[in-house]
Design an enzyme around this catalytic site. Structure first.
Site: not given
Length: 771
Positions: A78, A465
């Site tokens: 960590c 599209d």
């Protein structure tokens, strides 16, 4: 022969310029460029080079003349360890940059050193188990990583029993500092607390303010004020909590790697003599013939050489239904052959399969900071020292200024120190984002960075599209109108028999809609009639298949037939008439058809409050028909690529965050301008996987609303985790000031918060498994 005859002078020219090569380049101008570092510490900017005050830090790849050494550090869990490493290496001569990937426990050291001996010695000196890696090596995972050895488990048991006995003895005798209580506490601290105390000593030597230093200080402080049982219980509970937290984080780390395990380690391959051998996939060469039995997972990407089957492609594309495969079809490593025997020609080795590319992309993505993570790191930079200063003031000021008992306020300050480290706050974001990225991959959505996953919930408009995206991208028969009592099947049989001699796309659509080739009727005297249609003789009868112009020349264009043709063409269909010289037999309409799920996907986007806009180069009549059928909010037709770019800019002015979904190279400018560019059908396409912000692995439009919903859930969990981490600490600060919190309660507040946010972030993975 060329089939120009189906050029009916039809004005509805379809927008077939898409090449499906996904070669759009995302030179995004907006600020979502991925950063190079994951999980930065609370004291350092997320960069490998010092950031200029006026702008963002450059990624490590921008460091000219530097070499890079990669290390796997198993105990780098960590930001605590990251900051420790930064403090040790960042000022070392010859080290020009550091990149951290905490989720993979990988450190990149960018340097100009002739030897790395000093770097490795420094890492080992602060307790980091650094193992050199090759530059492009895959991160190996130890399934037992994070677990304890038998000796360590035994020592923890002794520590727990001794701490409990010290607490019980002190509670029954009301003596916190009796010789027996002190002996039991020392036994507990020695057997369970020595790793924490060792890390605390290293932190002290390197002037690093981390949880191990604060915990060690709290233990020695408790001992100094005579709280021996609490000192023992705190160190034991912290060791247990750290173990649980490490195991929880391993689950998040291994989530992506588990995708790679979907592909088997061995494959059945034909040798030089043609015999089938079971071999390691790492030894299989491109071009080898691989056999996949029913029920087996496909080991490598390839093309079906023989056999037919259905294949479950969910691990790659997220499709819920199996896909039929025959000779010439592409199959992917990790997918499941369901019923038939397949012989497959291998097209990619194990390291370059589509599945391997997905895993590589997500692992690289883990090193890129999402916006929330950058905010959290900046917040933590000031939070921890502020809390430490506050704790010192709590310990000193009340006794000095108000004459309060010194020991009582020192105890309160120790409680605050224990919960001061922002580990829960900082670790909450990468765990959640990685879980979200993995959940997306399981659905066939490859997200190229946490910033895109976070931005998704803010999308207000999506430009789509038309050809190949909303539609299938190739013509298909939509209507067959039989005249004078004729049958649909007869019309298709005659038309398909004629058009079997042509390679024209419209002819191919008619042939596909008709009966199998084995049923076609023999055609003689076939001729292409340029700009009008075709003709041929079947069973002695001459048939014509063509447009209205041809029917006019044959003098059979009746008002009734013309009305049918006009009605179809007003709907933007291409209409062709099957006829003899005596009259028309039927009309066949052909058009680019919608994808089956297009309308439902658009409806889901509308329900999410997203405006859908169709951008197409096709004519307005065809665009309006498709737009009405699919249900898009706005239709923009007859656009050149540069026009699409202008439309995206206009949408951003109107709506804010705008996405673009495309499938071809002509969409590149618009995709680059959009806040998020989506590529359709990316499975098996190297370019799409590498260049798209978000790659939809198949042609399923429903993945668009899935992505936005996942982004919303990810955002919600990120907010929850930050609120949990800060809220729990705020509550315990208040309890400490009110003398209602003990040291062991503070341990639960700190590490318990870490466990809570990790578990909450992993909920995204559980939901993806249930989906």
């Amino acid at each position: 022969m060329p089939h120009d005859s189906h050029d009916h002078d039809h004005t509805h020219a379809h927008d077939h310029e898409h090449k499906h090569d996904h070669q759009h380049k995302h030179e995004h101008k907006h600020d979502h460029a991925p950063k190079a570092v994951s999980c930065c510490s609370s004291q350092h900017a997320c960069s490998s080079t010092p950031a200029a005050p006026s702008g963002p830090a450059l990624p490590s790849t921008a460091i000219a003349g530097a070499n890079t050494a990669k290390y796997r550090i198993a105990n780098m869990d960590c930001p605590t360890e990251e900051r420790l490493i930064r403090n040790k290496l960042s000022n070392m001569a010859g080290v020009v940059g550091l990149d951290f990937n905490l989720m993979n426990r990988v450190l990149d050291v960018h340097h100009t050193l002739p030897s790395l001996a000093t770097v490795e010695a420094a890492l080992h000196g602060i307790g980091m188990q650094a193992i050199p890696m090759e530059a492009n090596a895959t991160v190996a995972r130890d399934p037992n990583e994070g677990s304890l050895s038998g000796l360590q488990k035994g020592l923890l048991v002794v520590s727990g029993l001794a701490a409990a006995a010290a607490e019980a003895l002190a509670w029954t005798t009301h003596e916190d500092s009796s010789p027996l209580v002190i002996a039991l506490a020392l036994l507990s601290i020695a057997t369970g607390g020595w790793p924490t105390l060792k890390k605390g000593w290293i932190a002290l030597k390197t002037f690093t303010l981390n949880i191990n230093f604060l915990m060690s200080l709290a233990v020695f402080g408790a001992v100094a004020i005579g709280q021996w049982p609490e000192a023992a219980m705190v160190i034991f509970l912290f060791a247990i909590a750290e173990l649980i937290e490490g195991l929880s984080l391993n689950r998040a780390r291994n989530a992506v790697h588990s995708l790679m395990q979907l592909a088997p380690d061995t494959a059945t391959v034909a040798d030089a003599s043609g015999a089938w051998q079971q071999v390691s996939v790492a030894t299989v060469a491109i071009g080898a013939l691989m056999r996949v039995k029913p029920g087996e997972r496909i080991a490598l990407d390839g093309v079906v050489a023989s056999g037919e089957s259905s294949v479950n492609q969910a691990p790659i594309t997220g499709e819920s239904m199996p896909v039929d495969k025959a000779v010439g079809d592409v199959v992917y490593a990790g997918t499941i052959n369901e019923r038939g025997l397949l012989d497959v020609t291998v097209t990619a080795n194990s390291g370059n399969s589509t599945l391997a590319k997905i895993v590589k992309v997500i692992e690289e993505t883990q090193g890129k900071q999402a916006p929330t993570q950058r905010f959290v790191d900046n917040f933590a930079r000031y939070y921890t020292p502020a809390v430490v200063v506050f704790a010192i003031l709590v310990a000193v000021l009340p006794p000095l200024l108000l004459g309060q008992p010194f020991m009582a306020w020192v105890y309160k300050a120790l409680v605050m120190l224990v919960i001061a480290c922002p580990c829960a706050l900082v670790i909450s974001t990468p765990v959640t984002v990685v879980s979200g990225l993995t959940a997306a991959a399981r659905r066939g959505i490859l997200v190229k960075g946490g910033q895109f996953l976070e931005t998704g919930y803010r999308i207000k408009a999506i430009a789509v599209d038309k050809t190949g995206t909303l539609t299938m991208g190739k013509p298909a028969v939509t209507d067959v109108v039989a005249l004078d009592g004729g049958s649909r099947d007869t019309i298709l049989l005659l038309a398909a028999s004629l058009d079997a001699n042509s390679a024209h796309p419209l002819a191919a659509a008619i042939v596909k809609a008709g009966p199998p080739a084995s049923s076609h009727l023999p055609v003689t005297q076939f001729a292409a009639l340029h700009g009008r249609g075709v003709q041929g003789t079947i069973n002695g009868q001459t048939y014509y298949l063509g447009n209205a112009r041809l029917m006019t020349e044959l003098k059979i264009l009746t008002p009734a037939l013309q009305a049918i043709l006009v009605g179809l063409e007003q709907q933007a269909y291409t209409a062709m008439v099957l006829a003899t010289s005596a009259g028309a037999l039927g009309v066949i309409a052909v058009a680019d058809v919608l994808r089956p799920t297009a309308a439902s996907a658009i409806a889901k986007l509308d329900a999410l409050g997203v405006t859908t806009v169709m951008l197409t180069g096709d004519n307005a009549l065809t665009a309006q028909r498709i737009g009405a059928e699919v249900g898009v909010s706005l239709v923009k037709a007859e656009l050149l690529p540069e026009n699409k770019l202008d439309e995206i800019k206009a949408l951003q002015q109107q709506f804010g965050v705008v996405a673009m979904l495309g499938d071809g190279v002509n969409d590149a400018p618009a995709l680059a301008q959009a806040d998020i560019g989506f590529a359709m059908g990316a499975a098996g396409s190297d370019t799409a996987i590498e260049t798209a912000d978000v790659a939809l692995m198949d042609d399923e439009l429903g993945k668009l609303p899935e992505f936005i919903s996942l982004s919303q859930r990810t955002r919600s969990i990120l907010v929850q985790n930050i609120s949990f981490a800060i809220g729990i600490k705020a509550v315990f600060f208040g309890l400490a000031l009110a003398s209602m919190a003990t040291l062991w309660m503070a341990v639960f507040a700190d590490v318990g918060a870490s466990l809570l946010v990790v578990a909450n972030g992993l909920r995204l993975l559980r939901k993806s498994q249930q989906a």
